[in-house]
Motif scaffolding. Structure first.
Motif, short mmCIF file in Angstrom:
data_model
loop_
_atom_site.label_atom_id
_atom_site.label_comp_id
_atom_site.label_asym_id
_atom_site.label_seq_id
_atom_site.Cartn_x
_atom_site.Cartn_y
_atom_site.Cartn_z
N THR A 5 29.34 31.89 -15.97
CA THR A 5 30.49 32.54 -16.59
C THR A 5 31.77 31.72 -16.57
OG1 THR A 5 29.52 34.67 -16.07
CG2 THR A 5 31.87 34.69 -16.54
N TYR A 6 31.97 30.90 -15.58
CA TYR A 6 33.31 30.33 -15.41
C TYR A 6 33.46 28.83 -15.62
CZ TYR A 6 33.99 34.97 -13.61
OH TYR A 6 34.03 36.32 -13.51
N GLU A 7 32.42 28.06 -15.38
CA GLU A 7 32.55 26.62 -15.55
C GLU A 7 31.65 26.17 -16.69
OE1 GLU A 7 32.63 24.20 -11.88
OE2 GLU A 7 32.37 26.09 -10.84
N PRO A 8 32.14 25.33 -17.59
CA PRO A 8 31.31 24.93 -18.73
C PRO A 8 30.06 24.15 -18.30
CG PRO A 8 33.42 23.77 -18.73
CD PRO A 8 33.48 24.75 -17.62
N PRO A 9 29.05 24.10 -19.16
CA PRO A 9 27.73 23.64 -18.72
C PRO A 9 27.55 22.14 -18.49
CG PRO A 9 27.67 24.32 -21.04
CD PRO A 9 29.03 24.68 -20.52
N PHE A 10 28.38 21.30 -19.10
CA PHE A 10 28.07 19.87 -19.05
C PHE A 10 28.03 19.32 -17.61
CE2 PHE A 10 29.06 15.35 -19.23
CZ PHE A 10 28.05 14.92 -20.07
N ALA A 11 29.07 19.64 -16.83
CA ALA A 11 29.13 19.11 -15.46
C ALA A 11 28.02 19.69 -14.60
CB ALA A 11 30.49 19.42 -14.84
N PHE A 12 27.70 20.97 -14.85
CA PHE A 12 26.62 21.59 -14.07
C PHE A 12 25.27 20.94 -14.37
CE2 PHE A 12 23.35 24.97 -13.64
CZ PHE A 12 23.37 25.04 -12.25
N ALA A 13 25.05 20.58 -15.64
CA ALA A 13 23.80 19.91 -16.01
C ALA A 13 23.64 18.64 -15.18
CB ALA A 13 23.79 19.56 -17.49
N ARG A 14 24.73 17.91 -15.01
CA ARG A 14 24.65 16.66 -14.25
C ARG A 14 24.45 16.94 -12.76
NH1 ARG A 14 28.85 11.93 -13.05
NH2 ARG A 14 30.22 13.68 -12.73
N ARG A 15 25.17 17.95 -12.24
CA ARG A 15 25.03 18.25 -10.80
C ARG A 15 23.61 18.67 -10.46
NH1 ARG A 15 29.57 22.42 -10.01
NH2 ARG A 15 30.98 21.32 -11.36
N MET A 16 23.05 19.51 -11.31
CA MET A 16 21.69 19.99 -11.02
C MET A 16 20.66 18.87 -11.18
SD MET A 16 21.40 22.85 -9.83
CE MET A 16 19.95 23.69 -9.37
N ALA A 17 20.89 18.02 -12.18
CA ALA A 17 19.98 16.88 -12.36
C ALA A 17 20.07 15.97 -11.13
CB ALA A 17 20.34 16.11 -13.63
N THR A 18 21.28 15.81 -10.62
CA THR A 18 21.47 15.01 -9.41
C THR A 18 20.61 15.58 -8.27
OG1 THR A 18 23.73 14.55 -10.08
CG2 THR A 18 23.19 14.14 -7.77
N LEU A 19 20.67 16.89 -8.12
CA LEU A 19 19.89 17.50 -7.04
C LEU A 19 18.38 17.39 -7.30
CD1 LEU A 19 21.87 20.70 -5.99
CD2 LEU A 19 21.72 18.47 -4.85
N ASP A 20 17.98 17.47 -8.55
CA ASP A 20 16.54 17.33 -8.81
C ASP A 20 16.08 15.91 -8.45
OD1 ASP A 20 14.28 18.92 -9.58
OD2 ASP A 20 14.07 17.63 -11.33
N HIS A 21 16.94 14.93 -8.73
CA HIS A 21 16.61 13.55 -8.31
C HIS A 21 16.58 13.45 -6.78
CE1 HIS A 21 16.41 11.33 -12.04
NE2 HIS A 21 17.55 11.84 -12.46
N LEU A 22 17.65 13.92 -6.15
CA LEU A 22 17.77 13.71 -4.69
C LEU A 22 16.70 14.47 -3.90
CD1 LEU A 22 21.64 13.78 -4.05
CD2 LEU A 22 20.18 11.83 -4.56
N THR A 23 16.22 15.57 -4.47
CA THR A 23 15.17 16.33 -3.77
C THR A 23 13.78 15.92 -4.24
OG1 THR A 23 15.19 18.07 -5.47
CG2 THR A 23 16.63 18.40 -3.56
N ASN A 24 13.72 15.00 -5.19
CA ASN A 24 12.44 14.63 -5.79
C ASN A 24 11.72 15.85 -6.37
OD1 ASN A 24 10.53 12.78 -6.59
ND2 ASN A 24 9.38 12.87 -4.67
N GLY A 25 12.50 16.63 -7.11
CA GLY A 25 11.89 17.76 -7.85
C GLY A 25 11.68 19.02 -7.03
N ARG A 26 12.56 19.24 -6.06
CA ARG A 26 12.36 20.44 -5.21
C ARG A 26 13.46 21.48 -5.39
NH1 ARG A 26 12.50 18.82 0.57
NH2 ARG A 26 13.28 16.74 0.08
N VAL A 27 14.11 21.46 -6.54
CA VAL A 27 15.26 22.35 -6.65
C VAL A 27 15.06 23.45 -7.70
CG1 VAL A 27 16.64 21.06 -8.36
CG2 VAL A 27 17.79 22.27 -6.50
N GLY A 28 15.69 24.59 -7.43
CA GLY A 28 15.67 25.72 -8.36
C GLY A 28 17.09 26.23 -8.54
#
Ligand SMILES: Cc1cc2nc3c(=O)[nH]c(=O)nc-3n(C[C@H](O)[C@H](O)[C@H](O)COP(=O)(O)O)c2cc1C
Length: 455
Positions: A108-131
């Protein structure tokens, strides 16, 4: 086939998440929530115990409806102070290999572009263990923190969420081809032009050019969690969500929700087993039933009876009225005609009945207190008779809840074939829950952007 339990440890980076008052136990560790050592220790305990994931709730505002103030929440550490859950995952990923992480983030409050990058960062750092637990945020104070005068209406929040997630799918699935990154030192070529594209999204709420800034991660799209109860929420969940938390009250709501979401998701071209249903559960276990009961009674002595009123944003003061007047009379005495007109409260109940109902609702229907055999019996009933796929384990004590579950319940569930014997090395969170590949199946709406199609 015997259904196996999906089990998440339910957490939030705050002293008081959902077991209000319990942080006051002398040896409870919850006030260490801002210490990285707390999260490192918790992650190791949960992985040793065999949990599928640690699931982190989040709110981006304070609870200030009850008493018209955030002071009651503040006094109790009730979800304030709190910390950003995404940032904790990197620390926990570094000290674990297998356990997954579910993180809550609002559309609702923060636009999606930065979140896409943050979540992708976590998917990399966890080697695919994030939801990702997709929420639209229910607190009025959150709206005021992000520049709005008041909350965006409920169904409009879901309309925004639909466009938000569409932008994410375009970035995560459509922007980079699988073979875009070559990292060829001799040729001096990192990524190949022509295989990475802008998304040029121009919608009602968001304009995003792209390209996505992260190269493809293993899951690309984090495992999509959601909890919804409303018509708009259920329609969203049926289209997008993979793992659903379902409210279990009033009686029958769980069964109705599961059926409604499954039917709707199948109508949308997904399969019945593309969605899994989790409930919040309380498990108090000890070597003997008597010890477990004693422990539960001790926990109850720390229970904060006003916590649920604050958490549920009850707009009047149930404890300041005689218990035999009705909710309507209590509201009239407080001059809250606006609340009466808005509807949504059971005006005909007495204040005492209302307070009891809130108190009872606070204990999930999925509650068991007993020895390991009794707990496993109950969990098997939940799986087979109630039709759930898993639980979010509510913590009464950090770290005893996680440790006891691992030491006493997991071995019994494994003996009965209700939990896997061990983690499969290298498995992503999606593979662990669904057993197929690391990415969403072709029939999921995210897949339509693969290879840059439909952008
Ligand atoms: C188990 C569970 C956990 C939830 N966690 C969060 C959370 O961390 N943050 C949040 O803003 N909302 C959370 N919610 C609220 C849901 O996102 C959702 O708004 C709520 O279930 C009402 O459904 P509706 O949005 O369809 O009206 C949670 C709900 C449930 C049942």
């Amino acid at each position: 086939m015997t259904k196996q339990l999906v089990v998440n440890l339910f957490e939030m980076a705050t002293p008081g998440h959902i077991t209000h008052g319990l942080w006051r136990q002398p040896d409870n560790q919850r006030e260490r929530y801002a210490d990285i050592a707390y999260w490192v220790e918790l992650a190791k305990i949960a992985e040793d115990a065999g949990f599928d994931a640690i699931f982190l709730a989040d709110v981006v505002g304070a609870y200030d409806v009850y008493h018209g103030s955030f002071d009651p929440a503040l006094e109790r550490g009730l979800q304030i102070p709190n910390l950003d859950p995404l940032l904790l995952v990197a620390a926990m990923a570094a000290v674990t290999e297998h356990i997954g992480f579910g993180v809550t983030f609002s559309t609702t409050y923060e636009p999606p572009f930065a979140f896409a990058r943050r979540m992708a960062t976590l998917d990399h750092l966890t080697n695919g263990r994030v939801g990702w637990n997709i929420v639209t945020s229910y607190l009025p104070n959150a709206a005021r923190n992000f520049g709005l005068a008041d909350q965006i209406p409920h169904d409009t929040r879901y309309e925004i969420a639909a466009e938000y997630i569409d932008v994410l799918y375009k970035l995560w699935e459509g922007s980079w081809d699988d073979d875009a990154v070559v990292a060829d030192k001799d040729a001096g070529l990192y990524s190949r032009p022509g295989t990475v594209r802008a998304i040029d999204h121009d919608g009602e709420h968001f304009r995003v050019a792209g390209p996505h800034l992260s190269e493809p991660s293993r899951q690309r799209v984090p495992v999509l969690f959601q909890a919804s109860a409303s018509t708009a929420g259920i329609a969203f969940a049926a289209r997008h969500a993979e793992v659903l938390f379902t409210a279990d009250r009033p009686p029958g709501a769980l069964e109705r929700n599961i059926a409604a979401i499954r039917d709707e998701s199948v109508r949308q071209g997904r399969r019945a087993d593309d969605t899994r249903f989790l409930v919040m559960a309380t498990v108090i276990v000890a070597p003997t039933e008597d010890e477990a009961r004693a422990r539960y009674e001790e926990y109850r002595t720390y229970r904060d009876t006003e916590g649920p009123f604050i958490h549920m944003s009850v707009p009047f003061h149930p404890l300041q009225h005689p218990s035999d007047i009705t909710v309507r009379e209590a509201l009239e005495r407080e001059g809250r005609h606006d609340v009466i007109a808005a509807g949504g409260l059971p005006l005909h109940l007495t204040v005492g009945q209302f307070a009891n109902a809130v108190d009872e609702a606070w204990d999930s229907r999925f509650l068991v207190v007993g020895d390991p055999g009794q707990v496993a019996d109950a969990i098997e009933r939940w799986l087979d008779e109630d039709g759930i796929d898993g639980i979010n384990l509510r913590q009464y004590h950090s770290f005893d809840t996680a440790r006891d579950f691992g030491e006493l319940v997991v071995p019994e569930l494994r003996r009965r074939g209700r939990m896997r014997e061990a983690y499969t090395p290298g498995e992503t969170l999606r593979e662990r829950i669904f057993g197929e590949g690391p990415r969403l199946p072709e029939r999921h709406p995210a897949a339509r952007y693969r290879g840059g199609a439909n952008l």
